[in-house]
Each structure stands twice: as structure tokens, then as C-alpha cells.
Enzyme design. Structure first.
Site, PDB file in Angstrom:
ATOM      1  CG  ASP A   1      32.674  40.014  72.113  1.00 32.73           C
ATOM      2  OD1 ASP A   1      32.543  39.159  72.993  1.00 32.73           O
ATOM      3  OD2 ASP A   1      31.750  40.367  71.364  1.00 32.73           O
TER       4      ASP A   1
ATOM      5  CG  ASP B   1      32.652  41.941  64.860  1.00 32.30           C
ATOM      6  OD1 ASP B   1      31.690  41.577  65.553  1.00 32.30           O
ATOM      7  OD2 ASP B   1      33.283  43.001  65.097  1.00 32.30           O
TER       8      ASP B   1
ATOM      9  CB  CYS C   1      27.588  36.082  44.149  1.00 32.03           C
ATOM     10  SG  CYS C   1      28.053  35.221  45.667  1.00 32.03           S
TER      11      CYS C   1
ATOM     12  CB  CYS D   1      28.296  32.160  47.535  1.00 29.48           C
ATOM     13  SG  CYS D   1      26.529  32.505  47.312  1.00 29.48           S
TER      14      CYS D   1
ATOM     15  CB  CYS E   1      25.088  32.861  43.591  1.00 31.49           C
ATOM     16  SG  CYS E   1      24.471  34.206  44.639  1.00 31.49           S
TER      17      CYS E   1
ATOM     18  CG  HIS F   1      24.299  35.877  48.697  1.00 34.27           C
ATOM     19  ND1 HIS F   1      25.086  35.928  47.564  1.00 34.27           N
ATOM     20  CD2 HIS F   1      23.823  37.146  48.885  1.00 34.27           C
ATOM     21  CE1 HIS F   1      25.070  37.165  47.075  1.00 34.27           C
ATOM     22  NE2 HIS F   1      24.318  37.918  47.856  1.00 34.27           N
TER      23      HIS F   1
END
Length: 382
Positions: free
Chosen positions: A93, A273, A312, A314, A317, A343
Site C-alpha cells: 500500500d 486485506d 476447519c 487447518c 484444527c 486458524h
């Protein structure tokens, strides 16, 4: 270098789009959430962990890297991709939001902004040209034009004044970008940042005027999620959906809570974002598909052997249960913050990915409505 970037829409339901944004460092399937690596790292995570959780594009911040370690240092070390060991696409940015929100502003004028560093109080001057030069040195794939971002409660006169300055700076950014587009420069795409607050005529005028300055590879939508009502944000996104070309990606800046993500996707936005996933994780807050947002320090998790989110997949998890995460949090162990960060980021990345799949198969409207109803009911119970 225009051929290094493209955007193809390969699915659509109403205003929601599924696309592919191609860059020199790879392609991003949209809609997509981009983790924020302000200081050239996503807090507490390695690049490999980001790739494993599904992230394909990350952000870094011009203001912070300009102050430390310095853009020329990053250039000498091979640019951001080499510096932070991230092989995929990167967006920087402009630093404008940070200049206006973090620094002690000495003077805003038509040439730029004079400000003091939040680190050591040293005095600096950002201009549209210098911001382009800094981002050239950093070497991200997508760079953002310098803009003035008024607060969400700014009055019409202040927003109109910021619009005029933003558009004047955009012309100067475009000229500097073209002048530095040499064979030695990295292949980069410059996005404008559209402002206008919650005023529809100012938003429309900013979009129309920006389109007239150049044939951009994408558009940043700024000045939202800065304190305005959610209804105003949705109204502005619906307006911009009709003003921006279908053939370019739309990056909604600073928006990344789960329900906001789905609402914005439904209104034609592609890239997102936000620091919320990692910031919330550092305070022990996690997002779940069935219970909404939960504080994992709660006593009810003391002997809970379920995964943080059973739906989930991930790393967190798959490997750990709620009781262990709560133990780490109340004991002050940093591993808890890392695991919940993994997560939360995975949750948003996969939510955007699932939205893409639903857009392509046509089930997005019903799926979105059901998901939001479940999420908001869970939030209302807390």
C-alpha cells in the site's frame, strides 16, 4: 510490462465474480483474502505456513518499510520477494493511511505530507513521486497510488477536498510510474485508490475521473471500514460496482471480518486485506463456522477436547483441541497466538475460496444467506 498482468472473470452470480488475477509471481484465484505483512512478515507466521494455509498473495507496508529498514536497503537485498522469502505475489500500500493515522502530521499540502516518524520523531516528506519511488525500490507486484484518506465521520467539504487532492496526486503518481517504467524496473502494476467517503456523487466522480487518467490494471477502494455505518459501506460498494470495469480486479482495502467479506463479495469485490485475523488471535479470539467469533480464554473450554472448529482443516484444527489452546492462552504462552493466527487466516482464506466455488457452481446467493444467518445468530447469542 502490461502483458505481465491480466484479470479474467470465469464465473459470475449476480454481482459476485470469480476470477483469476495473473502477476509476474503467480496467479491469484479470486475472490481472495490477502494476509497483511506490515513489516515484511505476517506476524508470527513463516512464509511456508502462509502457503500451507492457502494464502497466495500478501501485503507489505510502504510507510513502515520506508522508515525501517529503508527502501534502498530492501532494494540492495534483492527486493521484497527475496527479503521476506515470499515467492508469490506481493502488494504494497502507499503508506498514506499510516501517515494520516499513525504519525504526527506537521502539514498536509498539495505537494504531499510532512510528518514525523512514530518511531523516533524524525521529520519526513511524502510526495506522490517519492511514494512511487519507494515502492519501485521495494519491488512488489502491485503498488498503490498515494491518496488522502479522510476519517469515516468527515464532513462533505473535507471529503471533497481530499478527493481533489487524491486525484491530483493520482495524476502525478501515474506520470512518475510511466517515467520509471524502464527495463531495469521490476514489472509492477499501479492501482489508484478511490475515495469519496459515504457521499455517492463524490464516489462516482472519483471513479469516473480516475478511469480517465490511465488504463489501470485494477482499482483500490479506500476510505471504507474507517468508522462509517455498514449500510453506508454496502451502498457505496453497490454504486462502485456499476462504475468500475468488469475486466479489472477490485481491491477493497482494510476489510476482512468474515461477514463483511461475504457482503463485499456479493457486491463485486475481488481482493481483501485486514489485520483483524492476527490481531484478534493475539487476544485469544478465533472465528468459527458454527459459533461465530469466540474468546478461547473462556472457562467453558477448560476441558473441551473438540478442535477449535470441527469444520476447519487447518494445521491448528487438525492437531490441537480447545482445552490445550485455552491452557496456552491463560498461561501466557506465545504458541497460542501463533496457532490461532494460523486458524483465523486459514478461516478467511478458505471462506473466500468457498465463495469462489459457490459463485462458479451458481449456489452462492443461497449459501451466503445461510452462512450469514448462522454466523450472526451465533454472534447475537454471546
Amino acid at each position: 510490462m502490461a502483458s505481465d498482468f491480466s484479470f479474467i472473470v470465469d464465473g459470475r452470480v449476480d454481482h459476485a465474480r470469480a476470477g483469476v488475477f495473473s502477476t509476474p509471481h503467480g496467479s491469484i484465484e479470486t475472490p481472495a483474502f490477502m494476509p497483511v505483512g506490515t513489516l515484511a512478515n505476517v506476524k508470527m507466521l513463516t512464509p511456508e505456513e502462509l502457503r500451507d494455509l492457502g494464502a497466495r498473495m500478501v501485503l507489505a507496508n510502504t510507510y513502515h518499510l520506508y522508515l525501517r529498514p529503508g527502501a534502498e536497503v530492501v532494494r540492495e537485498l534483492g527486493g521484497l520477494h527475496a527479503f521476506m522469502r515470499w515467492p508469490g505475489p506481493i502488494l504494497t500500500d502507499s503508506g498514506g493511511f499510516q501517515v494520516f493515522s499513525l504519525s504526527r502530521i506537521n502539514r498536509i499540502h498539495d505537494d504531499g505530507v510532512v510528518f514525523q516518524s512514530h518511531i523516533d520523531g524524525s521529520r519526513h516528506h511524502f510526495t506522490p513521486e517519492s511514494v512511487i519511488d519507494v515502492q519501485r525500490a521495494l519491488g512488489a507486484d502491485v503498488i498503490m497510488a498515494f491518496d488522502e484518506c479522510p476519517p469515516g465521520d468527515a464532513d462533505r467539504a473535507s471529503v471533497a477536498r481530499a478527493n481533489r487532492r487524491t486525484l491530483a496526486w493520482l495524476e502525478r503518481c501515474a506520470r512518475r510510474f510511466r517515467a520509471t517504467n524502464t527495463e531495469q524496473a521490476p514489472a509492477q502494476a499501479l492501482f489508484p485508490v478511490l475515495q469519496g467517503g459515504v457521499f455517492q456523487d463524490l464516489r462516482r466522480a472519483c471513479a469516473v475521473d480516475a478511469r480517465g487518467i490511465a488504463d489501470w490494471h485494477g482499482f483500490g477502494i479506500g476510505g471504507l471500514s474507517v468508522g462509517e455505518n455498514k449500510e453506508d459501506m454496502w451502498r457505496i460498494l453497490e454504486l462502485l460496482d456499476g462504475e468500475l470495469p468488469d475486466s479489472r480486479p477490485r481491491y477493497l482495502m482494510g476489510v476482512g471480518y468474515p461477514d463483511d467479506l461475504l457482503e463485499a463479495i456479493a457486491r463485486g469485490c475481488d481482493l481483501f486485506d485486514c489485520v483483524a485475523p492476527t490481531r484478534n488471535a493475539r487476544h485469544g479470539t478465533a472465528w468459527t463456522s458454527r459459533e461465530g467469533q469466540v474468546n478461547m480464554k473462556g472457562a467453558r473450554f477448560r476441558t473441551d477436547t473438540d478442535p477449535l472448529d470441527p469444520a476447519c482443516t487447518c494445521y491448528t484444527c487438525r492437531r490441537f483441541d480447545r482445552a490445550y489452546l485455552r491452557h496456552l492462552l491463560v498461561a501466557g504462552e506465545g504458541l497460542a497466538q501463533r496457532l490461532i493466527s494460523i486458524h483465523n487466516l486459514s478461516f478467511l482464506v478458505q471462506l473466500a475460496s468457498e465463495a469462489r466455488r459457490r459463485i462458479i457452481d451458481g449456489s452462492f446467493p443461497m449459501w451466503r444467506a445461510e452462512w450469514l444467518l448462522r454466523y450472526r445468530r451465533a454472534r447475537a447469542k454471546r
